[in-house]
Write a protein that holds these residues in place. Structure first.
Motif, PDB file in Angstrom:
ATOM      1  N   UNK A  67       0.839  -1.204   0.000  1.00 48.37           N
ATOM      2  CA  UNK A  67       0.000   0.000   0.000  1.00 48.37           C
ATOM      3  C   UNK A  67       0.872   1.251   0.000  1.00 48.37           C
ATOM      4  N   UNK A  68       0.819   2.012  -1.101  1.00 45.43           N
ATOM      5  CA  UNK A  68       1.563   3.258  -1.223  1.00 45.43           C
ATOM      6  C   UNK A  68       0.696   4.385  -0.652  1.00 45.43           C
ATOM      7  N   UNK A  69       1.238   5.162   0.306  1.00 48.62           N
ATOM      8  CA  UNK A  69       0.435   6.184   0.976  1.00 48.62           C
ATOM      9  C   UNK A  69       0.983   7.595   0.848  1.00 48.62           C
ATOM     10  N   UNK A  70       2.318   7.744   0.702  1.00 57.55           N
ATOM     11  CA  UNK A  70       2.892   9.086   0.742  1.00 57.55           C
ATOM     12  C   UNK A  70       3.904   9.311  -0.381  1.00 57.55           C
ATOM     13  N   UNK A  71       4.071  10.574  -0.742  1.00 57.48           N
ATOM     14  CA  UNK A  71       5.062  10.974  -1.730  1.00 57.48           C
ATOM     15  C   UNK A  71       5.910  12.077  -1.101  1.00 57.48           C
ATOM     16  N   UNK A  72       7.238  11.984  -1.283  1.00 59.64           N
ATOM     17  CA  UNK A  72       8.144  12.969  -0.714  1.00 59.64           C
ATOM     18  C   UNK A  72       8.988  13.590  -1.810  1.00 59.64           C
ATOM     19  N   UNK A  73       9.390  14.844  -1.601  1.00 54.15           N
ATOM     20  CA  UNK A  73      10.307  15.519  -2.509  1.00 54.15           C
ATOM     21  C   UNK A  73      11.501  16.004  -1.700  1.00 54.15           C
ATOM     22  N   UNK A  74      12.666  16.115  -2.366  1.00 55.04           N
ATOM     23  CA  UNK A  74      13.866  16.598  -1.708  1.00 55.04           C
ATOM     24  C   UNK A  74      14.689  17.458  -2.641  1.00 55.04           C
TER      25      UNK A  74
ATOM     26  N   UNK B  89      14.764  18.171  -6.606  1.00 56.30           N
ATOM     27  CA  UNK B  89      15.712  17.423  -7.436  1.00 56.30           C
ATOM     28  C   UNK B  89      15.532  15.913  -7.281  1.00 56.30           C
ATOM     29  N   UNK B  90      14.804  15.501  -6.263  1.00 53.72           N
ATOM     30  CA  UNK B  90      14.607  14.074  -6.026  1.00 53.72           C
ATOM     31  C   UNK B  90      13.187  13.839  -5.535  1.00 53.72           C
ATOM     32  N   UNK B  91      12.719  12.602  -5.706  1.00 49.58           N
ATOM     33  CA  UNK B  91      11.338  12.271  -5.403  1.00 49.58           C
ATOM     34  C   UNK B  91      11.282  10.820  -4.948  1.00 49.58           C
ATOM     35  N   UNK B  92      10.346  10.497  -4.058  1.00 47.40           N
ATOM     36  CA  UNK B  92      10.224   9.136  -3.570  1.00 47.40           C
ATOM     37  C   UNK B  92       8.816   8.830  -3.113  1.00 47.40           C
TER      38      UNK B  92
ATOM     39  N   UNK C  88      10.698   3.292   1.985  1.00 49.78           N
ATOM     40  CA  UNK C  88      10.873   3.883   0.662  1.00 49.78           C
ATOM     41  C   UNK C  88      10.741   2.782  -0.383  1.00 49.78           C
ATOM     42  N   UNK C  89       9.685   2.847  -1.203  1.00 53.51           N
ATOM     43  CA  UNK C  89       9.395   1.801  -2.190  1.00 53.51           C
ATOM     44  C   UNK C  89       9.984   2.148  -3.543  1.00 53.51           C
ATOM     45  N   UNK C  90       9.925   3.400  -3.932  1.00 54.87           N
ATOM     46  CA  UNK C  90      10.465   3.832  -5.212  1.00 54.87           C
ATOM     47  C   UNK C  90      11.143   5.171  -5.063  1.00 54.87           C
ATOM     48  N   UNK C  91      12.206   5.399  -5.908  1.00 53.43           N
ATOM     49  CA  UNK C  91      12.961   6.629  -5.819  1.00 53.43           C
ATOM     50  C   UNK C  91      13.306   7.101  -7.218  1.00 53.43           C
ATOM     51  N   UNK C  92      13.476   8.404  -7.387  1.00 52.91           N
ATOM     52  CA  UNK C  92      13.820   8.929  -8.697  1.00 52.91           C
ATOM     53  C   UNK C  92      14.393  10.324  -8.579  1.00 52.91           C
ATOM     54  N   UNK C  93      15.065  10.766  -9.647  1.00 57.62           N
ATOM     55  CA  UNK C  93      15.509  12.158  -9.675  1.00 57.62           C
ATOM     56  C   UNK C  93      14.494  12.982 -10.471  1.00 57.62           C
ATOM     57  N   UNK C  94      14.627  14.295 -10.414  1.00 59.30           N
ATOM     58  CA  UNK C  94      13.583  15.170 -10.942  1.00 59.30           C
ATOM     59  C   UNK C  94      14.236  16.403 -11.560  1.00 59.30           C
ATOM     60  N   UNK C  95      13.745  16.874 -12.697  1.00 61.41           N
ATOM     61  CA  UNK C  95      14.306  18.093 -13.297  1.00 61.41           C
ATOM     62  C   UNK C  95      14.312  19.221 -12.271  1.00 61.41           C
ATOM     63  N   UNK C  96      15.437  19.881 -12.115  1.00 60.02           N
ATOM     64  CA  UNK C  96      15.552  20.911 -11.086  1.00 60.02           C
ATOM     65  C   UNK C  96      14.456  21.962 -11.252  1.00 60.02           C
TER      66      UNK C  96
END
Length: 341
Positions: free
Chosen positions: A27-34, A88-91, A99-107
């Motif tokens: 069960x995915x519940x939250x999204x974070x940015x960094x 710059x990052x997302x999860x 943390x189930x999935x992670x990725x980078x993000x266009x600045x």
């Protein structure tokens, strides 16, 4: 490999494989940015946290990409009052906080209003999995923020739909225009009447025919000779007032002549003395008449030899003097009733 991408973490891969094997779901519940600590990171499957997380919140919407059935799209809306950092990052995190999935993000810099500019920003995380049925995305309706595109789409679909509730006496809703026949019959309570159809139907009400009535004026109510207008409760009660007690009054409505009756129980001041009766309310015009009666109380039968009467010339709109005489006048009680208008 593309410069910007997402991937399952080792923990995410293990949980997904276990869920598929056991026929369960994660069960995915939250999204974070960094902000990546100041530089664009390279996604690492061994990560258990973002490099520098700046915000985490429940997800807003989740869908499966229509063109790619194995892609899960998770979305979060960043409101105008959060920001002041560069994304710059997302999860994405599951219900256990892993943390189930992670990725980078266009600045992307997310401003706040205090900096002189702000905006609502949507962040999307696209994750490819082998079995989308093994992933449940939990959306909390109490914290969801809708994007403008979503609102516009829902509104367009709603306006194009004819699936709306019917109007009732207790709730707003849709209603169909009545035909002239339905208007004339007056038996359908589920349609509304237009001004044009109502005008064709309008007729004067009588004792035997339903129709329209004009509200009577106060003068017409008082006169009582108009049989074609309607009397409202306010005009029917106009002028009625009362106060019940040992001292009190009752005022009749204007259409009953506006007579006012006032009363009191008084105690005489003594022999050849005036006792003033101050009326509870003033007569608009003045006093017409009155009635007096002695109460045989503490003075026993001796009180019967005493006399009380209205003192001529003392009547006004607000009071009247009552004259008493006799050797036992002091302290005798008497009732007084006055009538005026």
């Amino acid at each position: 490999m593309a410069q910007f991408y997402t991937l399952l973490t080792d923990v995410g891969q293990a949980k997904l494989a276990n869920a598929v094997a056991l026929g369960q779901t994660i069960e995915i519940t939250e999204l974070a940015v960094g902000d990546g600590g100041g530089s664009l990171p390279t996604p690492d499957s061994g990560a258990t946290a973002l490099i520098n997380e700046v915000r985490r919140a429940p997800i807003n919407t989740s869908t499966t990409d229509p063109d790619n059935p194995s892609w899960i799209v998770v979305e979060q809306v960043l409101p105008p009052d959060v920001g002041g950092w560069t994304i710059r990052e997302i999860g994405i995190f599951d219900v256990d906080g892993d943390l189930i999935g992670v990725g980078n993000y266009p600045e992307t810099y997310k401003p706040v209003l205090a900096e002189g500019s702000s905006r609502t920003q949507t962040v999307r995380f696209v994750l490819e999995v082998s079995d989308t049925a093994a992933v449940t995305l939990k959306v909390d309706p109490n914290v969801v923020l809708a994007t403008r595109d979503y609102v516009d789409t829902e509104r367009d679909e709603h306006e194009a739909s004819r699936n709306h509730p019917a109007a009732t006496e207790a709730a707003q809703g849709m209603a169909r225009i009545a035909t002239q026949a339905e208007t004339d019959a007056g038996i359908d309570d589920g349609k509304f009447i237009t001004a044009k159809k109502l005008k064709a139907w309008v007729k004067q009400a009588t004792e035997s025919v339903m129709g329209l009535l004009k509200v009577a004026t106060q003068a017409q109510v008082d006169a009582g000779d108009d049989d074609t207008t309607a009397v409202t409760p306010k005009k029917l009660r106009w002028g009625v007032d009362y106060s019940f007690g040992t001292t009190g009054y009752i005022a009749l409505p204007s259409w009953m002549g506006g007579l006012i009756f006032q009363w009191a129980r008084l105690s005489a001041l003594g022999d050849a003395q005036n006792t003033t009766f101050n009326f509870p309310i003033a007569f608009p015009t003045g006093m017409l008449s009155g009635y007096l009666s002695i109460l045989d109380s503490s003075n026993n039968n001796a009180a019967q030899t005493e006399h009380v009467f209205f003192n001529d010339g003392t009547q006004s709109a607000t009071s009247v003097d009552i004259y008493t005489y006799g050797p036992n006048s002091s302290g005798i009680n008497f009732n007084v009733i006055v009538i005026g208008y």
